[in-house]
Scaffold this motif. Structure first.
Motif, PDB file in Angstrom:
ATOM      1  N   ALA B 432       8.355  -6.871  17.651  1.00  0.00           N
ATOM      2  CA  ALA B 432       9.464  -6.902  16.383  1.00  0.00           C
ATOM      3  C   ALA B 432       8.130  -6.618  15.314  1.00  0.00           C
ATOM      4  CB  ALA B 432       8.679  -8.678  16.111  1.00  0.00           C
ATOM      5  N   GLN B 433       8.714  -6.453  14.269  1.00  0.00           N
ATOM      6  CA  GLN B 433       7.654  -5.293  13.539  1.00  0.00           C
ATOM      7  C   GLN B 433       8.184  -6.588  11.352  1.00  0.00           C
ATOM      8  OE1 GLN B 433       9.933  -1.887  10.833  1.00  0.00           O
ATOM      9  NE2 GLN B 433       8.425  -1.612   9.994  1.00  0.00           N
ATOM     10  N   ILE B 434       7.299  -7.514  11.878  1.00  0.00           N
ATOM     11  CA  ILE B 434       8.067  -7.817  10.647  1.00  0.00           C
ATOM     12  C   ILE B 434       7.496  -7.751   9.266  1.00  0.00           C
ATOM     13  CG2 ILE B 434       8.341 -11.103  10.078  1.00  0.00           C
ATOM     14  CD1 ILE B 434       7.356 -10.745  12.831  1.00  0.00           C
ATOM     15  N   SER B 435       8.409  -7.414   8.401  1.00  0.00           N
ATOM     16  CA  SER B 435       7.523  -6.964   7.172  1.00  0.00           C
ATOM     17  C   SER B 435       8.020  -8.091   5.896  1.00  0.00           C
ATOM     18  CB  SER B 435       8.325  -6.107   6.232  1.00  0.00           C
ATOM     19  OG  SER B 435       8.216  -4.815   7.462  1.00  0.00           O
ATOM     20  N   VAL B 436       7.243  -9.387   4.841  1.00  0.00           N
ATOM     21  CA  VAL B 436       7.367 -10.503   4.222  1.00  0.00           C
ATOM     22  C   VAL B 436       6.860 -10.226   2.910  1.00  0.00           C
ATOM     23  CG1 VAL B 436       7.280 -13.281   3.602  1.00  0.00           C
ATOM     24  CG2 VAL B 436       7.232 -11.758   6.208  1.00  0.00           C
ATOM     25  N   ILE B 437       8.085 -10.579   1.358  1.00  0.00           N
ATOM     26  CA  ILE B 437       7.798 -11.099   1.136  1.00  0.00           C
ATOM     27  C   ILE B 437       7.785 -11.822   0.560  1.00  0.00           C
ATOM     28  CG2 ILE B 437       8.479  -9.274  -2.209  1.00  0.00           C
ATOM     29  CD1 ILE B 437       9.551  -7.308  -0.396  1.00  0.00           C
ATOM     30  N   THR B 438       6.640 -12.249   0.419  1.00  0.00           N
ATOM     31  CA  THR B 438       6.979 -14.081  -0.288  1.00  0.00           C
ATOM     32  C   THR B 438       7.140 -14.122  -1.078  1.00  0.00           C
ATOM     33  OG1 THR B 438       4.380 -14.499  -0.620  1.00  0.00           O
ATOM     34  CG2 THR B 438       4.829 -13.977   1.625  1.00  0.00           C
ATOM     35  N   GLY B 439       7.721 -15.501  -1.450  1.00  0.00           N
ATOM     36  CA  GLY B 439       8.800 -15.409  -2.720  1.00  0.00           C
ATOM     37  C   GLY B 439       9.645 -15.189  -3.853  1.00  0.00           C
ATOM     38  N   ALA B 440       9.590 -13.966  -2.790  1.00  0.00           N
ATOM     39  CA  ALA B 440      11.386 -13.420  -3.047  1.00  0.00           C
ATOM     40  C   ALA B 440      12.144 -14.207  -3.034  1.00  0.00           C
ATOM     41  CB  ALA B 440      11.701 -12.218  -2.459  1.00  0.00           C
ATOM     42  N   PHE B 441      12.428 -15.771  -2.074  1.00  0.00           N
ATOM     43  CA  PHE B 441      13.151 -16.860  -1.943  1.00  0.00           C
ATOM     44  C   PHE B 441      13.792 -17.156  -3.669  1.00  0.00           C
ATOM     45  CE2 PHE B 441       9.602 -18.768  -1.233  1.00  0.00           C
ATOM     46  CZ  PHE B 441       9.091 -19.855  -2.250  1.00  0.00           C
ATOM     47  N   ALA B 442      12.891 -16.797  -4.437  1.00  0.00           N
ATOM     48  CA  ALA B 442      13.100 -17.452  -5.675  1.00  0.00           C
ATOM     49  C   ALA B 442      13.622 -16.887  -6.808  1.00  0.00           C
ATOM     50  CB  ALA B 442      11.636 -18.253  -6.583  1.00  0.00           C
ATOM     51  N   VAL B 443      13.984 -15.360  -6.154  1.00  0.00           N
ATOM     52  CA  VAL B 443      14.864 -14.612  -7.263  1.00  0.00           C
ATOM     53  C   VAL B 443      16.527 -15.032  -7.016  1.00  0.00           C
ATOM     54  CG1 VAL B 443      15.282 -11.660  -7.405  1.00  0.00           C
ATOM     55  CG2 VAL B 443      13.271 -12.361  -6.484  1.00  0.00           C
ATOM     56  N   PRO B 444      17.265 -15.317  -6.195  1.00  0.00           N
ATOM     57  CA  PRO B 444      18.539 -15.859  -6.273  1.00  0.00           C
ATOM     58  C   PRO B 444      18.801 -17.313  -6.937  1.00  0.00           C
ATOM     59  CG  PRO B 444      17.274 -14.627  -3.552  1.00  0.00           C
ATOM     60  CD  PRO B 444      16.429 -14.955  -4.767  1.00  0.00           C
ATOM     61  N   LEU B 445      17.707 -17.516  -7.196  1.00  0.00           N
ATOM     62  CA  LEU B 445      17.292 -19.250  -7.396  1.00  0.00           C
ATOM     63  C   LEU B 445      17.452 -18.909  -8.944  1.00  0.00           C
ATOM     64  CD1 LEU B 445      14.780 -21.183  -5.135  1.00  0.00           C
ATOM     65  CD2 LEU B 445      17.602 -20.954  -5.712  1.00  0.00           C
ATOM     66  N   PHE B 446      16.533 -17.664  -9.231  1.00  0.00           N
ATOM     67  CA  PHE B 446      16.033 -17.203 -10.401  1.00  0.00           C
ATOM     68  C   PHE B 446      17.296 -16.921 -11.408  1.00  0.00           C
ATOM     69  CE2 PHE B 446      15.014 -13.474 -12.883  1.00  0.00           C
ATOM     70  CZ  PHE B 446      15.388 -13.869 -14.433  1.00  0.00           C
ATOM     71  N   GLN B 447      18.347 -16.167 -10.441  1.00  0.00           N
ATOM     72  CA  GLN B 447      19.890 -15.517 -11.137  1.00  0.00           C
ATOM     73  C   GLN B 447      20.672 -16.514 -10.831  1.00  0.00           C
ATOM     74  OE1 GLN B 447      19.620 -12.338  -8.087  1.00  0.00           O
ATOM     75  NE2 GLN B 447      18.918 -10.966 -10.016  1.00  0.00           N
ATOM     76  N   SER B 448      20.470 -18.023 -10.459  1.00  0.00           N
ATOM     77  CA  SER B 448      21.595 -18.860 -10.013  1.00  0.00           C
ATOM     78  C   SER B 448      21.846 -19.542 -11.138  1.00  0.00           C
ATOM     79  CB  SER B 448      21.326 -19.966  -8.652  1.00  0.00           C
ATOM     80  OG  SER B 448      20.335 -20.421  -9.113  1.00  0.00           O
ATOM     81  N   ASN B 449      22.811 -19.861 -11.285  1.00  0.00           N
ATOM     82  CA  ASN B 449      24.033 -20.593 -12.220  1.00  0.00           C
ATOM     83  C   ASN B 449      23.692 -22.063 -11.855  1.00  0.00           C
ATOM     84  OD1 ASN B 449      24.631 -21.852 -14.697  1.00  0.00           O
ATOM     85  ND2 ASN B 449      27.157 -21.058 -14.071  1.00  0.00           N
ATOM     86  N   ARG B 450      22.318 -22.729 -11.667  1.00  0.00           N
ATOM     87  CA  ARG B 450      22.685 -24.196 -11.485  1.00  0.00           C
ATOM     88  C   ARG B 450      22.181 -24.834 -12.753  1.00  0.00           C
ATOM     89  NH1 ARG B 450      21.064 -23.139  -4.494  1.00  0.00           N
ATOM     90  NH2 ARG B 450      20.946 -24.976  -4.778  1.00  0.00           N
ATOM     91  N   ASN B 451      21.633 -25.880 -11.894  1.00  0.00           N
ATOM     92  CA  ASN B 451      21.179 -27.230 -12.706  1.00  0.00           C
ATOM     93  C   ASN B 451      19.531 -27.109 -11.908  1.00  0.00           C
ATOM     94  OD1 ASN B 451      23.189 -27.826 -13.779  1.00  0.00           O
ATOM     95  ND2 ASN B 451      23.291 -29.861 -12.901  1.00  0.00           N
ATOM     96  N   PHE B 452      18.506 -27.192 -13.146  1.00  0.00           N
ATOM     97  CA  PHE B 452      17.300 -26.678 -12.755  1.00  0.00           C
ATOM     98  C   PHE B 452      16.697 -27.852 -11.914  1.00  0.00           C
ATOM     99  CE2 PHE B 452      12.788 -25.035 -13.111  1.00  0.00           C
ATOM    100  CZ  PHE B 452      13.370 -24.524 -14.184  1.00  0.00           C
ATOM    101  N   GLY B 453      16.873 -29.057 -11.926  1.00  0.00           N
ATOM    102  CA  GLY B 453      16.266 -29.783 -11.374  1.00  0.00           C
ATOM    103  C   GLY B 453      16.880 -29.564  -9.748  1.00  0.00           C
TER     104      GLY B 453
END
Lengths: 357, 565
Positions: B432-453
């Motif tokens: 396995a070659q594993i490459s991780v950009i930590t914290g990138a999961f926040a990007v879709p949240l940042f772009q999403s149209n959801r309530n901040f809570g």
């Protein structure tokens, strides 16, 4: 293993800690009791069997036997018998469970078949296992025995050029008491139930397709066996409940001893050491059972099974499965493979030659 | 000059008789020894069947248990009869009842006539032997073996162990250097008679009586004392498996046996009608033949040993199920896992499959369904996209996928939203070659149209899961090739890591990336993180993003020069 590795085992998916010696002994003792109970039960259940033709006197030393329980298999049996005779089966021991399609008449007059019949409950004889255990106890001792269903065709490495005595000789020389053969489900091009099958035809002509690589296995520590599931039925009917998907591992070829007993269909045997047919590094010799369940008659048969409720320990839970079958689905998918013989199956990793050359 | 055969047999006497007749009718005398444990009626049957041939003799019968002296005694006696009764025999060939001549006997005779003084016997000093199984090499000659290995294994082992403990050593007869080798030899009259008529024979016999497997050492050792011209090889083709048991040849080995150009082969399966029919046929074709060369077919046997002992890497099946602790060969081939890339780059998988020439899947372990490349419902091997089937045995799912796609590198996205059960398995897999950009999961949240809570709760959940994954990846015993960047750090200079990853996936196409996937627009991301902080969450995997200011512009920076090694 170094101490450092075992200390942080959680991160590398290490095995659960082994059971202590005492627990193992207790486990072994319980299985021993269970095995004896199964044998006693088989002996008791012999009364359910009525002998129709008994040609077992003709079984010679070293003969290879094939034992089975059948019900309404007149269509499949001609090819089945033909195939396994060609492989080198010397004698068939068959229990006919209340067929009404002429199965008994078909089998009665063949010189290498001994036939019993019974009208007793298939389910209450542990899906025929009690009868098989009795027949093998009585006639199978010391012989290599194939135990099959009528919809299973055994293939093994080199089966086209080396008959069964060559295989069993090889297994004997390796000190192996059994050979595994996984069930490989064959299915048709179109919807289930389409087309027609004439007795004696090669079923793989109507059912040329199979799933080549969607099987999963796990070890059952108590029985030392590998529990294999997957294949077309798992993906088509059990995607929501994968645990209930059919068990595919089988041990059809065993050098029988009267003290052995089938435990769970022909998936596992007692004593449990016989189930340890897998290696944890290299490959051992194994075969494949071509499963021809999905011949056109599958629809009527499933409808009958559903109402007879003689299959599965808990038939009610399999209602959705039968409904799925009866809706005549298409099992073929774009990735299905066409069956082309044992070398193909070996290359795909479904069976192995092991060290046999 | 003539050639004679000494034949040792115990089963399948009909086949042995068939071969003996073949040789005898072609002018080669045969002396047959039948194991004393073979039933008398079969022995008599064989005698009767060969009664019409005057150049066949039967020697007195000994019990030939494997690994014991009886086999040597039988050989000695039969050889003596051969030398006594057939005066014009020059070479004597020791064969078994399951041997089969692969070339006309005339060819063998001519070949031996061209080498009238040579003894063909495999004879190797114990120090150089690699084939014996079970560890008894030199000890075969220095310990005593009165108990049968077959019948009294326990006594055998105990007695060996006791002798080792007590340091008992036998004295070798003067001048004897122990040699081992194949039991099947071809010796000249001079050599054979020198061994059999040696004044010290009684001493040697007494000594070898208690040697372990004397049939592989008696003649092999003594020949060194009397022969001037030993060629250390056997004329009989015989192959052994990794346990030291002889391979059996079947009908489908016909071409293989022909190709070996050997004179004799063993063991032949008694029911191999085609082999017997072909090679014993009166006009068995005698094409111009090369020197015997068993090496030509060795590869097949080597492959079988490898398959039996090591198996095919990454294969899990009914008769091979590697140990969970087994590190090598967990999977069949190298593959790459990307965490955070698909979130940060638009169309990352399309780009990846294009530049690296691999198969780039989406999130294979996504909670809704398996995102196979191209959105396929079924993939190689009929794997299907059902999440519940996958989660039933994620390890089986992944190993099947990698096995089914051998020859084509697989890449897939992974993330904290995905089912995490597979994580320890890939972390422990050298493929396995594993490459991780930590914290990138926040990007879709940042772009999403959801309530901040909701966003805040989800961000906290994903951060916790990703932290756990990182803990697994940072454990000391991890075998995968792991690379981890913080989001801020990665965004600063994305080219270099991308180049590195692509080079590793397809090392042969070492070239500069010309096309870069498009970085998603992160304007305002710093403020987004600040808002999370203000709501009481602590975003820590993303790294330092300036709150209001502009992002470091990747296009504007001069990338560091990339070195091509």
């Amino acid at each position: 293993m170094t101490a450092g590795r075992s200390a942080t085992a959680c991160a590398t998916d290490a095995p659960p800690p082994p059971e202590t010696g005492a627990a193992n002994l207790w486990q072994a003792w319980r299985l021993r009791i269970r095995r004896r109970a199964l044998i006693a039960r088989a002996i008791r259940k012999r009364r359910e069997l009525r002998r129709l033709t008994d040609r077992t006197a003709a079984i010679g030393k070293g003969a290879i036997l094939c034992a089975m329980v059948v019900r309404n298999e007149a269509a499949r049996l001609p090819y089945f018998l033909d195939h396994h005779r060609r492989l080198g089966v010397d004698h068939f021991l068959i229990v006919d469970n209340a067929s009404h399609d002429g199965t008994a008449a078909l089998l009665r007059d063949q010189p290498d078949i001994s036939l019993w019949s019974t009208a007793a409950s298939y389910r209450r004889s542990r899906f025929g296992l009690d009868w098989l255990n009795w027949i093998l106890l009585r006639h199978g001792h010391g012989h290599w025995c194939l135990v099959l269903d009528a919809d299973e065709l055994l293939v093994y490495p080199y089966h086209d050029t080396r008959p069964l005595p060559a295989l069993t000789g090889w297994l004997d020389s390796q000190g192996l008491p059994a050979m595994p053969a996984m069930m490989l489900e064959l299915y048709p091009e179109g919807r289930l139930g389409e087309g027609s099958y004439r007795p004696g035809e090669d079923p793989t002509a109507l059912l040329p397709w199979f799933d080549s690589g969607n099987y999963v296995a796990q070890i059952q520590p108590r029985l030392q066996s590998l529990w294999i599931q997957g294949g077309p039925r798992a993906r088509a009917f059990f995607a929501d409940e994968p645990r209930r998907a059919p068990t595919l591992n089988k041990l059809p070829l065993v050098k029988w001893h009267w003290r052995y007993a089938w435990l769970n269909s022909t998936h596992s045997l007692l004593p449990a050491r016989l189930n340890r047919v897998w290696d944890d590094a290299g490959e051992r010799t194994s075969g494949v059972l071509l499963h021809t369940k999905f011949l056109p008659e599958v629809l009527e048969k499933s409808a009958e099974e559903k109402t007879r409720r003689q299959h599965f320990a808990d038939p009610a839970r399999f209602g959705p499965y039968y409904d799925g079958l009866l809706s005549a689905p298409v099992l073929k998918c774009p990735q299905s493979q066409r069956y082309r013989g044992w070398r193909q199956l070996e290359a795909l990793g479904l069976m192995s030659r092991g060290g046999w050359i | 000059m003539s050639l004679g055969f000494v034949m040792l047999c115990h089963t399948a006497l009909d086949r042995a008789a068939q071969v003996a007749r073949h040789w005898a009718e072609r002018g080669c005398p045969v002396v047959i020894h039948v194991d004393k444990s073979t039933p008398a009626d079969r022995y008599e049957g064989m005698r009767a069947a060969l009664a019409d041939l005057e150049n066949i003799r039967f020697s007195p019968r000994h019990v030939c248990e494997w690994g014991t002296w009886g086999i040597v005694a039988a050989t000695q006696e039969a050889s003596a009869i051969m030398l006594r009764d057939f005066a014009d025999v020059r070479h004597v060939c020791l064969v078994s009842g399951s041997c089969l001549p692969l070339r006309p006997v005339g060819e063998l005779r001519d070949w031996l006539d061209a080498r009238p003084r040579t003894d063909f016997i495999e004879s190797v000093t114990t120090a150089d032997v690699g084939w014996t199984v079970g560890g008894l090499n030199a000890e075969r000659f220095t310990l005593r073996f009165p108990f049968s290995w077959r019948k009294n294994r326990m006594l055998f082992d105990l007695y060996v162990e006791a002798q080792r403990r007590m340091r008992v050593r036998r004295k070798l007869p003067a001048g004897l250097v122990p040699h081992l080798g194949s039991q099947w030899w071809c010796l000249t009259r001079q050599t054979l008679s020198a061994i059999l008529e040696s004044p010290d024979r009684a001493e040697y016999d007494r000594y070898f009586h208690r040697v372990w497997i004397p049939d592989e050492s008696y003649f092999q050792s003594l020949v060194r004392m009397v022969s001037a011209n030993v060629e250390s090889r056997s004329l009989t083709l015989s192959k052994f498996d990794y346990q030291g048991k002889p391979h059996v040849f079947y009908d489908d080995h016909l071409q293989l046996l022909r190709r070996s150009d050997c004179f004799i082969a063993r063991k032949i399966w008694p029911h191999a009608d085609k082999l017997y029919g072909t090679f014993l046929h009166p006009d068995a074709a005698s094409q111009p033949r090369a020197e015997p060369n068993p090496g030509k077919i060795d590869r097949l046997f080597a492959r079988a040993v490898e398959r039996r002992t090591a198996g095919r890497a990454g294969l899990y099946m009914q008769s091979r199920f590697p140990n969970r602790e087994w590190v090598n060969g967990r999977t069949a081939a190298p593959y790459s896992v990307f965490e955070g890339f698909a979130e940060l780059f638009e169309g990352f998988d399309t780009w990846l499959s294009k530049v690296a020439g691999t198969r780039a899947h989406g999130h294979l372990f996504a909670p809704e369904r398996v995102e196979f490349a191209g959105g396929a419902q079924f993939y190689n091997g009929s794997l299907c996209d059902s999440a519940s089937l996958r989660d039933y045995n994620p390890r089986g799912f992944l190993t099947s996928l990698i096995w089914n796609t051998r020859g084509e590198r697989q890449c897939f996205q992974f993330g904290p939203r995905d089912s995490q059960k597979i994580a320890p398995f890939i972390a422990g897999d050298p493929h396995a070659q594993i490459s991780v950009i930590t914290g990138a999961f926040a990007v879709p949240l940042f772009q999403s149209n959801r309530n901040f809570g909701e966003i805040r709760a989800e961000a906290a959940r994903l951060q916790r899961i990703e932290s756990e994954f990182l803990t697994i990846l940072r454990a000391p015993e991890v075998k995968a090739r792991v690379r981890i960047w913080k989001l801020a750090e990665f965004v600063e200079s994305p080219m270099e890591p991308l180049q590195m990853i692509v080079d590793e996936i397809s090392p042969r196409s070492l070239r500069r990336l010309t096309e870069v996937p498009r970085l998603t627009n992160l304007t305002g991301f710093g403020q987004f993180l600040q808002n999370l902080r203000n709501q009481g969450m602590k975003p820590e995997l993303m790294g330092d993003f300036p709150v209001g200011g502009d992002l470091p512009n990747p296009g504007g920076r001069r990338p560091r020069p990339y070195l091509v090694k």
